[in-house]
Design a protein around this motif. Structure first.
Motif, PDB file in Angstrom:
ATOM      1  N   THR A  35       0.820  -1.216   0.000  1.00  0.00           N
ATOM      2  CA  THR A  35       0.000   0.000   0.000  1.00  0.00           C
ATOM      3  C   THR A  35       0.853   1.265   0.000  1.00  0.00           C
ATOM      4  N   ILE A  36       1.971   1.257   0.726  1.00  0.00           N
ATOM      5  CA  ILE A  36       2.892   2.390   0.788  1.00  0.00           C
ATOM      6  C   ILE A  36       4.164   1.995   0.056  1.00  0.00           C
ATOM      7  N   ALA A  37       4.555   2.801  -0.918  1.00  0.00           N
ATOM      8  CA  ALA A  37       5.766   2.500  -1.692  1.00  0.00           C
ATOM      9  C   ALA A  37       6.575   3.772  -1.913  1.00  0.00           C
ATOM     10  N   LEU A  38       7.890   3.611  -1.950  1.00  0.00           N
ATOM     11  CA  LEU A  38       8.796   4.716  -2.233  1.00  0.00           C
ATOM     12  C   LEU A  38       9.642   4.344  -3.431  1.00  0.00           C
ATOM     13  N   SER A  39       9.830   5.297  -4.335  1.00  0.00           N
ATOM     14  CA  SER A  39      10.787   5.135  -5.431  1.00  0.00           C
ATOM     15  C   SER A  39      12.038   5.894  -5.020  1.00  0.00           C
ATOM     16  N   LEU A  40      13.153   5.203  -5.045  1.00  0.00           N
ATOM     17  CA  LEU A  40      14.437   5.759  -4.622  1.00  0.00           C
ATOM     18  C   LEU A  40      15.384   5.757  -5.811  1.00  0.00           C
ATOM     19  N   PRO A  41      16.346   6.681  -5.842  1.00  0.00           N
ATOM     20  CA  PRO A  41      17.257   6.752  -6.988  1.00  0.00           C
ATOM     21  C   PRO A  41      18.253   5.596  -7.074  1.00  0.00           C
ATOM     22  N   GLY A  42      18.332   4.769  -6.065  1.00  0.00           N
ATOM     23  CA  GLY A  42      19.282   3.661  -6.040  1.00  0.00           C
ATOM     24  C   GLY A  42      19.840   3.535  -4.640  1.00  0.00           C
ATOM     25  N   PRO A  43      20.826   2.670  -4.437  1.00  0.00           N
ATOM     26  CA  PRO A  43      21.422   2.528  -3.111  1.00  0.00           C
ATOM     27  C   PRO A  43      22.088   3.822  -2.663  1.00  0.00           C
ATOM     28  N   THR A  44      22.191   3.993  -1.363  1.00  0.00           N
ATOM     29  CA  THR A  44      22.898   5.122  -0.775  1.00  0.00           C
ATOM     30  C   THR A  44      23.945   4.569   0.176  1.00  0.00           C
ATOM     31  N   ASN A  45      25.001   5.324   0.396  1.00  0.00           N
ATOM     32  CA  ASN A  45      25.994   4.913   1.384  1.00  0.00           C
ATOM     33  C   ASN A  45      25.693   5.484   2.759  1.00  0.00           C
ATOM     34  N   LEU A  46      24.668   6.329   2.864  1.00  0.00           N
ATOM     35  CA  LEU A  46      24.287   6.904   4.157  1.00  0.00           C
ATOM     36  C   LEU A  46      23.336   5.942   4.864  1.00  0.00           C
ATOM     37  N   VAL A  47      23.916   4.911   5.463  1.00  0.00           N
ATOM     38  CA  VAL A  47      23.147   3.858   6.124  1.00  0.00           C
ATOM     39  C   VAL A  47      23.588   3.788   7.579  1.00  0.00           C
ATOM     40  N   ALA A  48      22.614   3.753   8.495  1.00  0.00           N
ATOM     41  CA  ALA A  48      22.936   3.705   9.925  1.00  0.00           C
ATOM     42  C   ALA A  48      22.100   2.648  10.631  1.00  0.00           C
ATOM     43  N   ALA A  49      22.734   1.960  11.569  1.00  0.00           N
ATOM     44  CA  ALA A  49      22.043   1.042  12.465  1.00  0.00           C
ATOM     45  C   ALA A  49      21.806   1.792  13.767  1.00  0.00           C
ATOM     46  N   CYS A  50      20.579   1.747  14.276  1.00  0.00           N
ATOM     47  CA  CYS A  50      20.247   2.432  15.525  1.00  0.00           C
ATOM     48  C   CYS A  50      19.774   1.414  16.557  1.00  0.00           C
ATOM     49  N   HIS A  51      20.421   1.457  17.727  1.00  0.00           N
ATOM     50  CA  HIS A  51      20.129   0.510  18.801  1.00  0.00           C
ATOM     51  C   HIS A  51      19.315   1.143  19.924  1.00  0.00           C
ATOM     52  N   CYS A  52      18.776   2.361  19.717  1.00  0.00           N
ATOM     53  CA  CYS A  52      18.031   3.010  20.796  1.00  0.00           C
ATOM     54  C   CYS A  52      16.790   2.180  21.149  1.00  0.00           C
ATOM     55  N   GLU A  58      26.698  -7.413  16.510  1.00  0.00           N
ATOM     56  CA  GLU A  58      27.956  -6.845  16.040  1.00  0.00           C
ATOM     57  C   GLU A  58      27.710  -6.145  14.709  1.00  0.00           C
ATOM     58  N   ILE A  59      28.037  -4.874  14.627  1.00  0.00           N
ATOM     59  CA  ILE A  59      27.997  -4.125  13.368  1.00  0.00           C
ATOM     60  C   ILE A  59      29.449  -3.860  13.010  1.00  0.00           C
ATOM     61  N   ASN A  60      29.959  -4.620  12.064  1.00  0.00           N
ATOM     62  CA  ASN A  60      31.369  -4.537  11.696  1.00  0.00           C
ATOM     63  C   ASN A  60      31.531  -4.103  10.254  1.00  0.00           C
ATOM     64  N   GLY A  61      32.728  -3.799   9.884  1.00  0.00           N
ATOM     65  CA  GLY A  61      33.050  -3.405   8.518  1.00  0.00           C
ATOM     66  C   GLY A  61      34.077  -2.298   8.551  1.00  0.00           C
ATOM     67  N   ALA A  62      34.750  -2.139   7.448  1.00  0.00           N
ATOM     68  CA  ALA A  62      35.783  -1.106   7.358  1.00  0.00           C
ATOM     69  C   ALA A  62      35.160   0.271   7.525  1.00  0.00           C
ATOM     70  N   GLY A  63      35.692   1.023   8.467  1.00  0.00           N
ATOM     71  CA  GLY A  63      35.266   2.403   8.638  1.00  0.00           C
ATOM     72  C   GLY A  63      33.947   2.638   9.338  1.00  0.00           C
ATOM     73  N   VAL A  64      33.339   1.613   9.934  1.00  0.00           N
ATOM     74  CA  VAL A  64      32.074   1.819  10.643  1.00  0.00           C
ATOM     75  C   VAL A  64      32.328   2.676  11.875  1.00  0.00           C
ATOM     76  N   GLU A  65      31.540   3.727  12.024  1.00  0.00           N
ATOM     77  CA  GLU A  65      31.648   4.621  13.173  1.00  0.00           C
ATOM     78  C   GLU A  65      30.715   4.102  14.268  1.00  0.00           C
ATOM     79  N   HIS A  66      31.253   3.898  15.468  1.00  0.00           N
ATOM     80  CA  HIS A  66      30.488   3.384  16.607  1.00  0.00           C
ATOM     81  C   HIS A  66      30.256   4.511  17.605  1.00  0.00           C
ATOM     82  N   LEU A  67      28.989   4.784  17.898  1.00  0.00           N
ATOM     83  CA  LEU A  67      28.639   5.880  18.797  1.00  0.00           C
ATOM     84  C   LEU A  67      27.794   5.367  19.955  1.00  0.00           C
TER      85      LEU A  67
END
Length: 139
Positions: free
Chosen positions: A10-27, A120-129
């Protein structure tokens, strides 16, 4: 082009493609919103996202002090996207709603103060806050 949608479509979004601005939130709020130990969002400039369908909106106070508006399907209940006062030009899209196993991994892991110990959120350059804006410090 990449698409994101709720479980029933019912709800759909069209996106231009993948983005590198991806964040995992544990709040705690994201844990409760997703029903999972963390949420993962992909962030896009609002002007490049096309939204179809009429979502329901839920607004809550954010840890940043502003408000976050979540948009979810009134039929199946899936959260598909959100907007935050502190990022007014961006839309956060639930990576699970994109449903692409090859989508880029998170570059940030935020609110690790409430992260489940076995996650565990791992990978090269992952910022942990520990919170949303303060860097993780060693004990």
């Amino acid at each position: 082009m990449t698409d994101a949608r709720c479980s029933c479509g019912t709800i759909a979004l069209s996106l231009p493609g993948p983005t590198n601005l991806v964040a995992a939130c544990h709040c705690i709020d994201c844990q409760r919103r997703t029903g999972a130990p963390f949420g993962v969002g992909a962030f896009y400039p609002a002007e490049v996202v096309t939204i179809s369908g009429t979502p329901k909106e839920y607004v809550r106070a954010a840890e940043s002090g502003g408000k976050v508006s979540f948009y979810f399907c009134p039929d199946c209940g899936s959260t598909v996207y959100w907007k935050a006062d502190n990022l007014p030009a961006m839309i956060g899209v639930a990576v699970g709603a994109i449903a692409d196993p090859n989508f880029p991994a998170p570059i940030k892991s935020v609110f690790e103060q409430s992260k489940h110990g076995w996650v565990e959120i791992n990978g090269a350059g992952v910022e942990h806050l520990q919170q949303g804006s303060a860097r993780k410090t060693s004990d």
